[in-house]
Design a protein around this motif. Structure first.
Motif, PDB file in Angstrom:
ATOM      1  N   HIS A  86       0.856  -1.190   0.000  1.00 53.01           N
ATOM      2  CA  HIS A  86       0.000   0.000   0.000  1.00 53.01           C
ATOM      3  C   HIS A  86       0.888   1.235   0.000  1.00 53.01           C
ATOM      4  N   GLU A  87       0.288   2.381  -0.291  1.00 49.66           N
ATOM      5  CA  GLU A  87       1.024   3.646  -0.174  1.00 49.66           C
ATOM      6  C   GLU A  87       0.148   4.672   0.502  1.00 49.66           C
ATOM      7  N   LEU A  88       0.796   5.652   1.105  1.00 51.18           N
ATOM      8  CA  LEU A  88       0.075   6.700   1.823  1.00 51.18           C
ATOM      9  C   LEU A  88       0.270   8.035   1.124  1.00 51.18           C
ATOM     10  N   ILE A  89      -0.806   8.816   1.054  1.00 50.74           N
ATOM     11  CA  ILE A  89      -0.694  10.197   0.568  1.00 50.74           C
ATOM     12  C   ILE A  89      -1.107  11.093   1.731  1.00 50.74           C
ATOM     13  N   LEU A  90      -0.282  12.099   2.023  1.00 51.72           N
ATOM     14  CA  LEU A  90      -0.515  12.944   3.191  1.00 51.72           C
ATOM     15  C   LEU A  90      -0.658  14.415   2.822  1.00 51.72           C
ATOM     16  N   ARG A  91      -1.480  15.099   3.603  1.00 48.97           N
ATOM     17  CA  ARG A  91      -1.534  16.560   3.527  1.00 48.97           C
ATOM     18  C   ARG A  91      -1.672  17.064   4.957  1.00 48.97           C
ATOM     19  N   CYS A  92      -0.788  17.949   5.352  1.00 49.99           N
ATOM     20  CA  CYS A  92      -0.824  18.403   6.743  1.00 49.99           C
ATOM     21  C   CYS A  92      -0.551  19.895   6.818  1.00 49.99           C
ATOM     22  N   THR A  93      -1.429  20.619   7.471  1.00 52.64           N
ATOM     23  CA  THR A  93      -1.198  22.029   7.768  1.00 52.64           C
ATOM     24  C   THR A  93      -1.162  22.140   9.281  1.00 52.64           C
ATOM     25  N   LYS A  94       0.012  22.435   9.836  1.00 52.70           N
ATOM     26  CA  LYS A  94       0.218  22.418  11.279  1.00 52.70           C
ATOM     27  C   LYS A  94      -0.838  23.256  12.007  1.00 52.70           C
ATOM     28  N   GLY A  95      -1.446  22.655  13.005  1.00 53.66           N
ATOM     29  CA  GLY A  95      -2.442  23.357  13.806  1.00 53.66           C
ATOM     30  C   GLY A  95      -3.782  23.535  13.129  1.00 53.66           C
ATOM     31  N   HIS A  96      -3.928  23.018  11.897  1.00 54.92           N
ATOM     32  CA  HIS A  96      -5.172  23.241  11.158  1.00 54.92           C
ATOM     33  C   HIS A  96      -5.823  21.926  10.712  1.00 54.92           C
ATOM     34  N   GLU A  97      -5.082  21.124   9.932  1.00 50.53           N
ATOM     35  CA  GLU A  97      -5.671  19.869   9.457  1.00 50.53           C
ATOM     36  C   GLU A  97      -4.594  18.828   9.164  1.00 50.53           C
ATOM     37  N   TYR A  98      -5.022  17.568   9.229  1.00 51.98           N
ATOM     38  CA  TYR A  98      -4.147  16.450   8.877  1.00 51.98           C
ATOM     39  C   TYR A  98      -5.004  15.483   8.059  1.00 51.98           C
ATOM     40  N   VAL A  99      -4.589  15.218   6.830  1.00 52.89           N
ATOM     41  CA  VAL A  99      -5.346  14.334   5.938  1.00 52.89           C
ATOM     42  C   VAL A  99      -4.419  13.229   5.454  1.00 52.89           C
ATOM     43  N   LYS A 100      -4.840  12.003   5.627  1.00 58.17           N
ATOM     44  CA  LYS A 100      -4.054  10.863   5.148  1.00 58.17           C
ATOM     45  C   LYS A 100      -4.982   9.911   4.419  1.00 58.17           C
ATOM     46  N   VAL A 101      -4.585   9.461   3.222  1.00 55.99           N
ATOM     47  CA  VAL A 101      -5.352   8.415   2.549  1.00 55.99           C
ATOM     48  C   VAL A 101      -4.454   7.201   2.334  1.00 55.99           C
ATOM     49  N   VAL A 102      -5.052   6.031   2.450  1.00 59.87           N
ATOM     50  CA  VAL A 102      -4.355   4.756   2.242  1.00 59.87           C
ATOM     51  C   VAL A 102      -4.777   4.227   0.873  1.00 59.87           C
ATOM     52  N   MET A 103      -3.804   4.041  -0.017  1.00 61.79           N
ATOM     53  CA  MET A 103      -4.072   3.596  -1.382  1.00 61.79           C
ATOM     54  C   MET A 103      -3.495   2.199  -1.629  1.00 61.79           C
TER      55      MET A 103
END
Length: 456
Positions: free
Chosen positions: A390-407
């Motif tokens: 599997h692979e992970l795609i991440l998006r993170c804005t410190k103190g605001h949001e954390y988004v991770k998807v598992v592909m």
């Protein structure tokens, strides 16, 4: 079955006043209005679902209220509540917040939802947090999400928490509004979301957060003060840095010896290590099939291995072949779904009808709040069972949001969304329809692309 007035007979008897049991009884009462439904509960209060909201196809939000069982009987005249199993409840003698108000240091053991909330909510008290994993919140998060949340534990300024509209009930005669912390042999349902609302979780000190995390360890032994003095061992002060090994001169009521060799003294210990299926009362004289986690095995119609006996919620182990993106987790959301579905299955069985698997078991979906962030977990959000494929795609804005998807093979298998991302419905659809997303690559999480417009 014996009721308060002698023998009582019913076509349906539900045991357990938690969310699964109450939801099951309510559904049966609605399906069979001319039948008496018996609900046997060990507590004078039951857990009721209120303010239910279907957020999306599989995500649901609701409040949980403790209510006197008389309110349930008023709502459903054909439900008869039989209280059995509790001898006495002395909630004013060992209230958690009373102990906390006099505490300078506590030890919290566990890494699930209750531990996360507790450590965040407690102020003015040193907290030693012992977890068996490398990172906090391992039940829900990977280490990246843990890193995102950690600054909230050390922040001095606290945001105003979202107002909670749950009503609290205590047993008659109790003056404390906090939930009782009984001995380990007391039965009851799991605490669930916002159990701390209305509790004054403040120790003796004037600081906000002071948390030290001991990772990759478990409690080896607990020593009371007298025993500890006789051992002539040394305990540690609250760590000021990573290499702090100062001996503690203070005498504490209780000491925790951790498997990593460290010993800390504290006022008291909170064990927040999850729920255990309460199967003991049912095993004697019955040949139930039991799962590896200790629950009663149930098939896809919530049937146990014994005829006419169904199980739902914490006590059961899902023994059917699950959907590739669903797994069992002992949460209130699943307790409600299982209780409701078990009642449907019981009704179908009684009427000789067939029934399809409920849609809620198609996709694992849970919505909650940690450290004042909205948290949504979907599918195989921690790549459970996917191995290295599997692979992970991440998006993170410190103190605001954390988004991770598992592909996996270009298809979305799971996601973690922390903060107000507004991506839950889109990702839910993408996981459910298993669309090939290879062409989008990392643009799936490109903040400049409005992904909802593509897939909604």
């Amino acid at each position: 079955m014996a009721g308060p007035g002698g023998a009582a007979r019913s076509r349906f008897a539900v045991v357990g006043g938690g969310i699964a049991g109450v939801t099951c009884a309510e559904k049966l009462a609605a399906e069979f209005p001319s039948e008496d439904i018996f609900l046997v509960t060990a507590s004078p209060v039951i857990k009721a679902v209120t303010n239910f909201k279907q957020v999306s196809k599989t995500l649901e939000e609701f409040d949980v209220e403790e209510q006197p069982s008389s309110l349930l009987e008023k709502r459903y005249p054909n439900i008869r509540v039989i209280q059995s199993g509790v001898k006495q409840l002395k909630s004013d003698e060992h209230a958690f917040q009373k102990n906390l108000a006099q505490a300078e240091r506590i030890v919290v053991v566990g890494n699930g939802g209750i531990a996360l909330e507790l450590v965040y909510e407690i102020q003015g008290c040193e907290v030693i947090w012992a977890i068996k994993d490398k990172a906090i919140g391992n039940t829900f998060f990977d280490s990246g999400a843990a890193e995102f949340l950690l600054p909230k534990l050390t922040a001095e300024g606290r945001e105003t928490p979202i107002e909670c509209k749950r009503t609290k009930y205590t047993v008659e005669g109790s003056e404390e509004k906090g939930r009782p912390t009984g001995a380990s042999d007391k039965l009851g349902s799991a605490l669930g979301p916002d159990w701390h609302e209305g509790l004054h979780l403040k120790g003796t000190k004037e600081f906000s957060h002071k948390v030290h995390i001991e990772t990759l360890c478990e409690v080896k032994k607990i020593h009371f003060q007298q025993e500890f003095i006789q051992l002539q061992w040394t305990s540690l002060t609250f760590p000021k840095g990573e290499k702090n090994v100062e001996a503690d001169e203070v005498l504490w009521p209780v000491y925790v010896e951790l498997s990593n060799g460290k010993i800390y003294g504290c006022n008291f210990i909170v064990s927040a290590t999850g729920v255990v299926p309460n199967v003991e009362p049912f095993l004697d004289g019955n040949n139930f099939a039991v799962g590896e986690d200790g629950g009663l095995k149930v098939d896809k119609h919530m049937h146990t291995s014994l005829p006419d006996v169904f199980a739902a919620g914490d006590i059961c182990t899902a023994a059917w072949e699950p959907s590739p993106v669903w797994h069992q987790m002992r949460l209130w959301t699943q307790a409600r779904q299982m209780g409701w579905y078990a009642a449907k299955c019981m009704a179908a069985d009684a009427l000789g009808e067939s029934i399809d698997m409920d849609f809620s078991f198609e996709l694992f979906a849970h919505i909650t709040k940690f450290f004042n962030y909205k948290v949504v977990v979907l599918g195989r959000y921690n790549a459970q069972g996917l191995g290295s494929d599997h692979e992970l795609i991440l998006r993170c804005t410190k103190g605001h949001e954390y988004v991770k998807v598992v592909m996996q093979n270009g298809r979305m298998m799971g996601a973690v969304l922390i903060g107000e991302t507004d991506l839950e419905e889109t990702f839910e659809n993408l996981i459910l329809n298993q669309m090939d997303l290879s062409a989008y690559g990392e643009d799936l999480l490109n903040p400049d692309i409005d992904i909802e417009d593509y897939f909604d």
